[in-house]
Design an enzyme around this catalytic site. Structure first.
Site, mmCIF file in Angstrom:
data_model
loop_
_atom_site.group_PDB
_atom_site.id
_atom_site.type_symbol
_atom_site.label_atom_id
_atom_site.label_comp_id
_atom_site.label_asym_id
_atom_site.label_seq_id
_atom_site.Cartn_x
_atom_site.Cartn_y
_atom_site.Cartn_z
ATOM 1 N N ASP A 50 58.333 71.243 23.691
ATOM 2 C CA ASP A 50 58.409 70.665 25.035
ATOM 3 C C ASP A 50 58.188 69.139 25.064
ATOM 4 O O ASP A 50 57.091 68.667 24.752
ATOM 5 C CB ASP A 50 57.352 71.295 25.955
ATOM 6 N N GLU A 73 61.980 70.920 28.944
ATOM 7 C CA GLU A 73 61.638 71.394 30.289
ATOM 8 C C GLU A 73 60.650 70.499 31.036
ATOM 9 O O GLU A 73 60.510 70.628 32.245
ATOM 10 C CB GLU A 73 61.078 72.828 30.222
ATOM 11 N N ASN A 74 59.964 69.595 30.313
ATOM 12 C CA ASN A 74 59.021 68.678 30.968
ATOM 13 C C ASN A 74 59.448 67.221 30.801
ATOM 14 O O ASN A 74 58.631 66.306 30.917
ATOM 15 C CB ASN A 74 57.613 68.835 30.378
ATOM 16 N N HIS A 91 60.000 75.358 34.046
ATOM 17 C CA HIS A 91 60.166 74.162 34.897
ATOM 18 C C HIS A 91 61.633 73.792 35.128
ATOM 19 O O HIS A 91 61.914 72.687 35.616
ATOM 20 C CB HIS A 91 59.418 72.968 34.292
ATOM 21 N N HIS A 104 60.069 81.016 25.530
ATOM 22 C CA HIS A 104 59.186 80.150 26.305
ATOM 23 C C HIS A 104 58.163 81.029 27.015
ATOM 24 O O HIS A 104 58.434 81.575 28.092
ATOM 25 C CB HIS A 104 60.035 79.358 27.299
ATOM 26 N N HIS A 119 56.142 76.397 25.391
ATOM 27 C CA HIS A 119 55.440 76.503 26.675
ATOM 28 C C HIS A 119 53.947 76.209 26.606
ATOM 29 O O HIS A 119 53.416 75.590 27.519
ATOM 30 C CB HIS A 119 55.643 77.869 27.345
ATOM 31 N N HIS A 176 52.426 74.152 24.623
ATOM 32 C CA HIS A 176 52.267 72.741 24.236
ATOM 33 C C HIS A 176 51.312 72.545 23.060
ATOM 34 O O HIS A 176 51.009 71.413 22.702
ATOM 35 C CB HIS A 176 51.816 71.867 25.418
HETATM 36 FE FE LIG Z 1 56.205 72.896 28.892
HETATM 37 FE FE LIG Z 2 56.717 75.911 30.351
#
Ligand SMILES: [Fe+2]
Ligand SMILES: [Fe+2]
Length: 262
Positions: free
Chosen positions: A8, A39-40, A67, A151, A176, A178
């Site tokens: 991510d 996604e971030n 996200h 994820h 997901h 991190h």
């Molecule tokens: Fe994330």
């Molecule tokens: Fe996530």
């Protein structure tokens, strides 16, 4: 044959670190194909068309997660972005697609599948196990190199998916949380597995967010925004998967973690 997966990407610092380090990592590990979970990547929440175009200068494919729809207007933009994969177990009524088959510049094709977990996740996603069966059944039989970005929050659900897909895909890599895990392995059937690749975000942070804000939340219980930590060095985390392009079976998986000051 090697492919590189990056976890991510959080905010501008994460994007800059990807652009700085991915070309070097491609050379260092002789990777012909790069998949980045983005996604971030837009201010910590979701992605936009322009951020996607920027990251796709050094990545071949971007995957997403819970996200996916955080940025206003991305539901329209994704229709024109053929190298972005959103979770396959979202409703078929949502725009975008959950699987793509892409040409590997070195040899053959690579299928990339995105799935979100159900355990401790807020989304109302469909069963990822049922969905991945449907997705795999619909792939052209000639495509034997398959990367799954799972994820999900729970390591139990991730490990279960690894064993469920063992021998059917090249790699199952989690995203997901991190936080990179130390359990990379090749499962008995020839599938590379890692519970979580980790993130690309501030090295001194809580999951890429400012420490003080997260501490305020935990110590007071009060509602608080979690700004992306944009100061200090960035840690880039991911994994390199070595595989046999004739069979699609994995030979190795190596977790990588690099720190860079931008
Ligand atoms: Fe994330
Ligand atoms: Fe996530």
């Amino acid at each position: 044959m090697n492919l590189l997966f990056i976890g991510d990407v959080v905010g501008k610092g994460g994007r800059e670190a990807v652009k700085r380090l991915v070309p070097e990592l491609r050379r260092e590990f002789n990777c012909s194909f790069v998949v980045v979970n983005a996604e971030n990547s837009a201010a910590g929440n979701g992605i936009t068309g322009s951020v996607a175009s920027d990251l796709l200068k050094c990545a071949d494919v971007l995957t997403l997660g819970d996200h996916t729809w955080d940025q206003k207007g991305f539901d329209a933009e994704i229709r024109n972005l053929d190298r972005i994969i959103r979770p396959a177990n979202y409703s078929k009524r949502q725009p975008g697609r959950g699987v793509g088959v892409f040409r590997n510049p070195a040899s053959g094709e690579v299928a990339v599948i995105s799935l979100v977990g159900k355990v401790f996740m807020k989304d109302s996603a469909y069963d990822p196990f049922e969905t991945v069966d449907e997705v795999l059944a619909a792939l052209p039989p000639a495509v034997n190199t398959i990367l799954v970005d799972f994820h999900a929050e729970a390591t139990s659900e991730k490990e279960a998916m690894g064993y469920y897909l063992d021998g059917r895909v090249t790699a199952v890599i989690g995203t997901h949380t991190h936080v990179q895990t130390a359990d990379g392995c090749v499962l008995p059937g020839g599938t590379a597995y890692l519970s979580d690749a980790g993130m690309v975000g501030a090295a001194r942070s809580v999951l890429g967010r400012e420490v003080d804000a997260v501490l305020h939340k935990f110590t007071t219980g009060m509602p608080v925004r979690f700004p992306v930590e944009e100061n200090g060095p960035i840690r880039l985390c991911g994994a390199v998967v070595g595989y046999d392009s004739a069979t699609g079976r994995a030979k190795s998986i190596t977790a990588i973690s690099r720190e860079v000051t931008l």
